[in-house]
Motif scaffolding. Sequence first.
Motif, PDB file in Angstrom:
ATOM      1  N   GLU A 190     -33.770 -38.508 -15.201  1.00 22.47           N
ATOM      2  CA  GLU A 190     -32.609 -38.241 -14.350  1.00 22.47           C
ATOM      3  C   GLU A 190     -32.868 -38.688 -12.913  1.00 22.47           C
ATOM      4  O   GLU A 190     -31.981 -39.202 -12.238  1.00 22.47           O
ATOM      5  N   PHE A 191     -34.112 -38.547 -12.446  1.00 21.50           N
ATOM      6  CA  PHE A 191     -34.446 -38.984 -11.090  1.00 21.50           C
ATOM      7  C   PHE A 191     -34.443 -40.504 -10.991  1.00 21.50           C
ATOM      8  O   PHE A 191     -34.123 -41.069  -9.952  1.00 21.50           O
ATOM      9  N   VAL A 192     -34.816 -41.185 -12.070  1.00 18.44           N
ATOM     10  CA  VAL A 192     -34.730 -42.647 -12.112  1.00 18.44           C
ATOM     11  C   VAL A 192     -33.270 -43.079 -11.997  1.00 18.44           C
ATOM     12  O   VAL A 192     -32.935 -44.017 -11.256  1.00 18.44           O
ATOM     13  N   ARG A 193     -32.388 -42.407 -12.714  1.00 15.52           N
ATOM     14  CA  ARG A 193     -30.965 -42.735 -12.627  1.00 15.52           C
ATOM     15  C   ARG A 193     -30.448 -42.535 -11.205  1.00 15.52           C
ATOM     16  O   ARG A 193     -29.677 -43.355 -10.682  1.00 15.52           O
ATOM     17  N   GLN A 194     -30.879 -41.447 -10.564  1.00 13.04           N
ATOM     18  CA  GLN A 194     -30.463 -41.192  -9.187  1.00 13.04           C
ATOM     19  C   GLN A 194     -30.992 -42.279  -8.252  1.00 13.04           C
ATOM     20  O   GLN A 194     -30.294 -42.726  -7.343  1.00 13.04           O
ATOM     21  N   ALA A 195     -32.229 -42.722  -8.476  1.00 16.79           N
ATOM     22  CA  ALA A 195     -32.812 -43.787  -7.654  1.00 16.79           C
ATOM     23  C   ALA A 195     -32.031 -45.091  -7.825  1.00 16.79           C
ATOM     24  O   ALA A 195     -31.777 -45.813  -6.853  1.00 16.79           O
TER      25      ALA A 195
END
Length: 218
Positions: free
Chosen positions: A13-18
């Motif tokens: 999910e943090f990769v998607r946000q990045a």
Amino acid sequence: MNPVILSCQTLTEFVRQAQLACHTDFPIVELNREYHSDPAKMRVHILETLSLLPADIDTVLVAMGFCGGSWQDVSCSQTVVIPKVADCVALALITPERYAPDLKEPGHMYLFGKDNSGFSIHSIYDSLLEKYDKEMADIVFDMYFEHYYHVDIIDNGLYDCYDLDFVKKAQKDADRIHSELDFVPGSNILLEKLVSGKWDSQFLVVPPRTNITQGIFF
């Protein structure tokens, strides 16, 4: 460059946000976070996943850290770019103002992410109940957490970690291991650098067919 992002499920999910922040849309291949408890099995999982990548992929952007030796003696036919951090928790603790390979403090357990994307002390206990009877699960659980005295929520700015329901859940985790609950700063800066190509000294850029070792990693 034709990259793919190899991400631990904990950080997906943090990769998607990045990617949203950096206006990229690279494909994401997930690694099963269940292997985190056994670096040897995670290493095999990584090697198997790398071997199945399409032939036209030339760069692997890794959204995780060294993770207990999971990347020891790993090589592949692609260029590998990986943050120079100890593990996923250390990655989440990095801020623009503060970097070190491992910012975790002894005696501290860290929580980050919401719902199933994050870490849960209760979920660890549930997984032990799947392996052992209750008496043995209690013994193993208590041994695992006996030296933790603080539970820290990492505030990386990507979700409302001060939400009352989230804090209540975190407080239950802290109470379960007789620890104090607090908040610590974090960010998504390393993953944003990873997907945007801003690979500075905080990253290891490994040429194709080059063996990754702890010595060159840190």
